[in-house]
Design a protein around this motif. Structure first.
Motif, PDB file in Angstrom:
ATOM      1  N   ASP A 134      46.565  -0.512 -44.867  1.00  0.00           N
ATOM      2  CA  ASP A 134      47.803  -0.168 -44.189  1.00  0.00           C
ATOM      3  C   ASP A 134      47.858  -0.623 -42.732  1.00  0.00           C
ATOM      4  O   ASP A 134      47.046  -0.065 -41.885  1.00  0.00           O
ATOM      5  N   THR A 135      48.424  -1.662 -42.337  1.00  0.00           N
ATOM      6  CA  THR A 135      48.768  -2.296 -41.052  1.00  0.00           C
ATOM      7  C   THR A 135      49.868  -2.128 -40.195  1.00  0.00           C
ATOM      8  O   THR A 135      50.033  -2.476 -39.176  1.00  0.00           O
ATOM      9  N   THR A 136      50.491  -0.714 -40.561  1.00  0.00           N
ATOM     10  CA  THR A 136      52.096  -0.576 -39.976  1.00  0.00           C
ATOM     11  C   THR A 136      51.645  -0.014 -38.723  1.00  0.00           C
ATOM     12  O   THR A 136      52.398  -0.233 -37.871  1.00  0.00           O
ATOM     13  N   SER A 137      50.430   0.364 -38.279  1.00  0.00           N
ATOM     14  CA  SER A 137      50.285   0.897 -36.982  1.00  0.00           C
ATOM     15  C   SER A 137      49.985  -0.457 -35.982  1.00  0.00           C
ATOM     16  O   SER A 137      49.663  -0.365 -34.651  1.00  0.00           O
ATOM     17  N   PHE A 138      49.752  -1.412 -36.548  1.00  0.00           N
ATOM     18  CA  PHE A 138      48.992  -2.610 -35.827  1.00  0.00           C
ATOM     19  C   PHE A 138      50.173  -3.742 -35.522  1.00  0.00           C
ATOM     20  O   PHE A 138      49.728  -4.637 -34.693  1.00  0.00           O
ATOM     21  N   VAL A 139      51.187  -3.709 -36.278  1.00  0.00           N
ATOM     22  CA  VAL A 139      52.001  -5.030 -36.463  1.00  0.00           C
ATOM     23  C   VAL A 139      53.478  -4.515 -36.574  1.00  0.00           C
ATOM     24  O   VAL A 139      54.063  -3.544 -37.027  1.00  0.00           O
ATOM     25  N   PRO A 140      54.516  -5.292 -35.853  1.00  0.00           N
ATOM     26  CA  PRO A 140      55.867  -5.092 -36.292  1.00  0.00           C
ATOM     27  C   PRO A 140      56.301  -4.879 -37.359  1.00  0.00           C
ATOM     28  O   PRO A 140      55.548  -5.411 -38.236  1.00  0.00           O
ATOM     29  N   ALA A 141      57.117  -4.342 -38.071  1.00  0.00           N
ATOM     30  CA  ALA A 141      57.681  -4.148 -39.212  1.00  0.00           C
ATOM     31  C   ALA A 141      58.059  -5.661 -39.987  1.00  0.00           C
ATOM     32  O   ALA A 141      57.633  -5.553 -41.304  1.00  0.00           O
ATOM     33  N   ALA A 142      58.430  -6.594 -39.478  1.00  0.00           N
ATOM     34  CA  ALA A 142      58.726  -7.719 -40.043  1.00  0.00           C
ATOM     35  C   ALA A 142      57.431  -8.336 -40.386  1.00  0.00           C
ATOM     36  O   ALA A 142      57.130  -8.848 -41.494  1.00  0.00           O
ATOM     37  N   VAL A 143      56.244  -8.144 -39.775  1.00  0.00           N
ATOM     38  CA  VAL A 143      54.957  -8.817 -39.784  1.00  0.00           C
ATOM     39  C   VAL A 143      54.532  -8.149 -41.276  1.00  0.00           C
ATOM     40  O   VAL A 143      53.895  -8.339 -42.037  1.00  0.00           O
ATOM     41  N   GLN A 144      54.715  -6.672 -41.049  1.00  0.00           N
ATOM     42  CA  GLN A 144      54.044  -5.782 -42.079  1.00  0.00           C
ATOM     43  C   GLN A 144      54.816  -6.358 -43.465  1.00  0.00           C
ATOM     44  O   GLN A 144      54.148  -6.607 -44.587  1.00  0.00           O
ATOM     45  N   ARG A 145      55.926  -6.498 -43.288  1.00  0.00           N
ATOM     46  CA  ARG A 145      56.380  -7.181 -44.764  1.00  0.00           C
ATOM     47  C   ARG A 145      55.956  -8.571 -45.158  1.00  0.00           C
ATOM     48  O   ARG A 145      55.537  -8.688 -46.526  1.00  0.00           O
ATOM     49  N   ALA A 146      55.879  -9.102 -44.182  1.00  0.00           N
ATOM     50  CA  ALA A 146      55.141 -10.773 -44.430  1.00  0.00           C
ATOM     51  C   ALA A 146      53.746 -10.606 -44.825  1.00  0.00           C
ATOM     52  O   ALA A 146      53.619 -11.257 -45.851  1.00  0.00           O
ATOM     53  N   LEU A 147      52.974  -9.611 -44.223  1.00  0.00           N
ATOM     54  CA  LEU A 147      51.624  -9.320 -44.907  1.00  0.00           C
ATOM     55  C   LEU A 147      51.716  -8.900 -46.297  1.00  0.00           C
ATOM     56  O   LEU A 147      50.877  -9.423 -47.195  1.00  0.00           O
ATOM     57  N   THR A 148      52.482  -7.842 -46.526  1.00  0.00           N
ATOM     58  CA  THR A 148      52.645  -7.299 -47.930  1.00  0.00           C
ATOM     59  C   THR A 148      53.109  -8.570 -49.053  1.00  0.00           C
ATOM     60  O   THR A 148      52.219  -8.600 -50.153  1.00  0.00           O
ATOM     61  N   ASN A 149      54.064  -9.263 -48.475  1.00  0.00           N
ATOM     62  CA  ASN A 149      54.320 -10.604 -49.423  1.00  0.00           C
ATOM     63  C   ASN A 149      53.377 -11.282 -49.608  1.00  0.00           C
ATOM     64  O   ASN A 149      53.088 -11.919 -50.698  1.00  0.00           O
ATOM     65  N   LYS A 150      52.547 -11.696 -48.445  1.00  0.00           N
ATOM     66  CA  LYS A 150      51.414 -12.534 -48.695  1.00  0.00           C
ATOM     67  C   LYS A 150      50.311 -12.348 -49.579  1.00  0.00           C
ATOM     68  O   LYS A 150      49.884 -12.984 -50.260  1.00  0.00           O
ATOM     69  N   PHE A 151      49.971 -10.935 -49.836  1.00  0.00           N
ATOM     70  CA  PHE A 151      48.811 -10.408 -50.420  1.00  0.00           C
ATOM     71  C   PHE A 151      49.077  -9.663 -51.607  1.00  0.00           C
ATOM     72  O   PHE A 151      48.347  -9.393 -52.158  1.00  0.00           O
ATOM     73  N   ASP A 152      50.451  -9.600 -51.959  1.00  0.00           N
ATOM     74  CA  ASP A 152      50.989  -9.092 -53.264  1.00  0.00           C
ATOM     75  C   ASP A 152      50.593 -10.088 -54.358  1.00  0.00           C
ATOM     76  O   ASP A 152      50.635 -11.254 -54.160  1.00  0.00           O
TER      77      ASP A 152
END
Length: 164
Positions: free
Chosen positions: A146-164
């Motif tokens: 979980d990277t939600t504490s480290f990045v803005p929400a838009a980045v969190q979504r992009a990371l999730t999409n990248k690694f799904d």
């Protein structure tokens, strides 16, 4: 009165809350900031330049930062050359700790020798973001953390999409 503009360079792969903290600090001192995304042909990042640029623009919008105050460019050489090309007078560097300070002081000294007309401005990271690095964010995200504490929400979504 002339406009005061600084360049803030980095890989921004991806932009983190730490980067955002430094960008906010930059805009509290300067009228505008040029966010210079370093791209190196031989080094493949997690996000390509276009993705990084879109994420930064989205974060700026989401955070209520005036879009006209931030220009985003790419550079593949020396930051001092990108700064000269943009016509800025200052380079902004964020500092997390003493290790960053030692490295950044060396870099500032070399930059001053190459481009004495440019000033380096150091901005200390806020305590809540001092431990954040894009490298650690990428590692955590790649392992399903979980990277939600480290990045803005838009980045969190992009990371999730990248690694799904």
């Amino acid at each position: 009165m002339s406009e005061h503009v600084a360049i803030y360079g980095g890989s921004f792969d991806p932009i983190t809350n730490g980067h955002l903290d430094v960008l906010r600090g930059t805009l509290s001192i300067f009228d505008r900031a040029v966010v210079a995304i370093g791209t190196h042909p031989g080094k493949k990042g997690l996000f390509d330049f276009g993705e990084r640029e879109r994420l930064i623009r989205q974060v700026i919008e989401d955070e209520g930062i005036k879009a006209s105050a931030v220009e985003i460019i790419s550079f593949d050489g020396l930051l001092v050359d990108a700064a000269r090309k943009c016509g800025v007078k200052a380079i902004v560097r964020g500092l997390r700790d003493g290790t960053d300070l030692d490295y950044e002081m060396q870099m500032a000294g070399m930059n001053e020798m190459m481009a004495p007309e440019l000033q380096t401005v150091f901005l200390p990271a806020s305590p809540s973001v001092r431990t954040i690095t894009a490298t650690l964010v990428r590692q955590i995200a790649s392992m399903g953390g979980d990277t939600t504490s480290f990045v803005p929400a838009a980045v969190q979504r992009a990371l999730t999409n990248k690694f799904d």
